[in-house]
Design a protein around this motif. Sequence first.
Motif, PDB file in Angstrom:
ATOM      1  N   ALA A   1       0.820  -1.215   0.000  1.00 33.48           N
ATOM      2  CA  ALA A   1       0.000   0.000   0.000  1.00 33.48           C
ATOM      3  C   ALA A   1       0.854   1.264   0.000  1.00 33.48           C
ATOM      4  N   ALA A   2       1.842   1.319   0.880  1.00 33.53           N
ATOM      5  CA  ALA A   2       2.664   2.531   0.989  1.00 33.53           C
ATOM      6  C   ALA A   2       3.560   2.732  -0.226  1.00 33.53           C
ATOM      7  N   SER A   3       3.815   1.647  -0.969  1.00 29.05           N
ATOM      8  CA  SER A   3       4.662   1.769  -2.156  1.00 29.05           C
ATOM      9  C   SER A   3       3.849   1.660  -3.445  1.00 29.05           C
ATOM     10  N   SER A   4       2.528   1.763  -3.330  1.00 24.44           N
ATOM     11  CA  SER A   4       1.664   1.744  -4.517  1.00 24.44           C
ATOM     12  C   SER A   4       1.743   3.104  -5.205  1.00 24.44           C
ATOM     13  N   ALA A   5       0.913   3.350  -6.208  1.00 28.50           N
ATOM     14  CA  ALA A   5       0.887   4.646  -6.889  1.00 28.50           C
ATOM     15  C   ALA A   5       0.740   5.760  -5.855  1.00 28.50           C
ATOM     16  N   TYR A   6       1.403   6.877  -6.103  1.00 28.92           N
ATOM     17  CA  TYR A   6       1.434   7.960  -5.115  1.00 28.92           C
ATOM     18  C   TYR A   6       0.034   8.395  -4.707  1.00 28.92           C
ATOM     19  N   GLU A   7      -0.876   8.470  -5.656  1.00 30.97           N
ATOM     20  CA  GLU A   7      -2.235   8.926  -5.345  1.00 30.97           C
ATOM     21  C   GLU A   7      -2.918   8.000  -4.345  1.00 30.97           C
ATOM     22  N   GLN A   8      -2.670   6.688  -4.459  1.00 36.63           N
ATOM     23  CA  GLN A   8      -3.255   5.742  -3.512  1.00 36.63           C
ATOM     24  C   GLN A   8      -2.609   5.890  -2.138  1.00 36.63           C
ATOM     25  N   TYR A   9      -1.280   6.026  -2.111  1.00 38.04           N
ATOM     26  CA  TYR A   9      -0.561   6.267  -0.847  1.00 38.04           C
ATOM     27  C   TYR A   9      -1.115   7.511  -0.159  1.00 38.04           C
TER      28      TYR A   9
END
Length: 813
Positions: free
Chosen positions: A581-589
């Motif tokens: 989660a924390a290393s997913s796409a920036y918008e998701q983070y």
Amino acid sequence: MQVLKFGGTSVANAENIRKVVSIVTAAKQKDKTIVVVSALGGVTDLLLSASSLAAEGDDSYKEKLAVVEQRHLEAVKQLIPVAQQSQLLSLVKKSCNELEDICSGIYLLRELTTRSKDRIASYGEWLSSRIIAETILSNGVEVAWKDSRELIITNSNYTAAEVDFTATAEKVRQYFSSSEAGLFLLPGFISADKKGITTTLGRGGSDYTAAILAACVDAVNLEIWTDVSGMMTADPRLTANARIIPRISYQEAMELSHFGAKVIYPPTIQPVMNKRIPVWIKNTFAPQDEGTLIEAAASKTGNIVRGISSINNIALLSLEGSGMIGIPGFSKRLFEALSNERINVILITQSSSEHSICVAVDSSAAALAKQVVDAAFANEITLQKVEPLTIENELSVAALVGENMKSHPGISGRMFSAMGKNGVNIRAIAQGSSEKNISAVISTKDVRKAINVLHEEFFETTYKQVNLFIAGTGNVGAKLLGQLQKQLGFLQQQMKLQVRLVGVSNSRKMLLKEEGINLEKWKGELENGESASLESFVEGIISRNLRNSIFVDVTANDKVAAVYDKLLQKSISVVACNKIAASSAYEQYKRLKDLANEFNCQFLFETNVGAALPIIGTLNDLLRSGDRVNRIDAVLSGTLNFVFNNYDGSRPFAEVVKQAQDEGYTEPDPRLDLSGTDVMRKIMILAREAGEKIEMNEISNESFMPESCMQGSVADFYAAMAKEEKHFKALFDNAAKAGCKLKFVATFNNGKAAVGLQHIDPAHNLYHLYGKDNIVLFYTERYPEQPMVVKGAGAGAEVTASGVFADIIRASR
């Protein structure tokens, strides 16, 4: 003279009635005594149900009446000696025949009036009082039975009659002053109008009967005997830790009873308060317990808040419109429309702009309320000056009560903050100028959580309950559960945290247990759980709606990471060992971080970067204190550091990697570590936490792994590494010739991030890094040349579990 009242549970059956007789006999020795009794427990409901069925043309009303008759006949047979039963059995039979005749008439007419309801309901108290009086007589104690209808005079407002206190007081005083008896027994709840027609005082009216009699005879005290040992700080059905309130004022008791405390009927207080007669709430089944004393003055000792209560089945009515602003009379017309239909208003709140008025009413009256209010404002609605009345259902009122609240600022803030942190949305607020009551309208599904949260905030200074839901029971998950089990006592004693494991799941099985899972036996309990379903597990967490809930992800599963947003939106904190989660796409983070802020919960992932090392925490502390990060140098892979600290060319590189995997330092697929992908994720997370908007494809990676090693299965990977041993030996030899060590280094500098294998000379800060240790160097405005250093073990199940544990404690506090 003293007055004792016994409720339905106290006289529910023969066994309980014997307890009542024992209490009454003892009380009689102290003073002249009036006893008021309710119907046998559940009988009034049976009688009203029978009358409703009869009105609907359903002849099953006869079955209800048969149950009523049987219960009273059984009570007589169990309580009265056989030789003395005949007359009382005949009385019961005669009364039940009358009941059947009345219901038969209702059945034929298909009509049930409020007057008929009162007549039918009156039989409950009338019969129970006759049976109890005869039981006392059969025990050799003189008692005078008196029909309350001959003493308590009301108007003809059937089912909720209003007492004529002047006429009643005259009759009560005349009767008791002229009688020589030392013990009197009367039915509660029932009364009569001036024509002698039976009326009732409303459900719970037996308390009111006792209070009326106590006031009229200037009793020294009134005792309300029930099935609990006093008024409680909260409903024990909602809050396991609710406790008895030793002393409470009349006003506080009235507020609590109005807002749902069932121990005492709300109108009861007024008659005794006017005469300053003390009221005791006592337990029939534990008569030795002290109980609660209701008296004139509020106690200045103990809690600021005296109790917490709630009312369910509430509807919120909202009248809004720009045409209301500055125009007098709107409130009057609203309340007049409701009053004309006898709709009781429970709570009122109005915006200072006068643009809207909200009132809370019983949900059963909501439809009628809309009809009459829309009719009253029909002209303004047509002219679009006022909107049609809006109704919100499935609501409840939660209330804090206490006279001492008025002298203590911040109570409202604590109340709303405690509920907000647990995702309890407040729809409306009301606080009187006396500050004895603060009320909030909330969703009914949140009542249990809200009451527990408020009780914990204002009464439970001993500990805070934390409810854990853990996904993943592999190497790290099992270590975490073991650490939790060892630390439970310490957490409760030293940190005032009662940590409960409520849910646990792995890829095969899941278990949800609201009372808590035994941490010593979780493996066996989980094996006997149901088949694992992530969707069901998450829904189980949300539907339980427990306070201070934390979801802990100890997996590497992308589907588990995908549910974080759903949990955060329910104010459930998330602790993630999972890096996805924390290393997913920036918008998701960013969305997950924003959701945690919006819904007053925590999204913590310290172990994503350095296992138990406080790397993210240190970075956040630097930023919160006003510092700015210019550069980060780091060795972020315990696996790669272990490998390059142990590889010297004397044994194959593949063998060293296998050792690292066997000792639990690598991901399940070691290529995630050796390819640099895991380090890329970690430096990206640190860059994001430092305020940089960055994606994985923006990080350069100078991989040292031959392409042949990155194909196929894990077994193929090891076979390929063995074939590429010359490549790995050359890497080591080149570094050694230069007097350097090999370190896989991550950097973040001027908004750019990179990872790769570097030669580190002895003068470098990263040179003296041994075993599986990680190190992070923060170069900031405050630490421009000598960096802030965080260094220590960065891999291993035990330390990773301890990092997750630390995040759980942070989320708890």
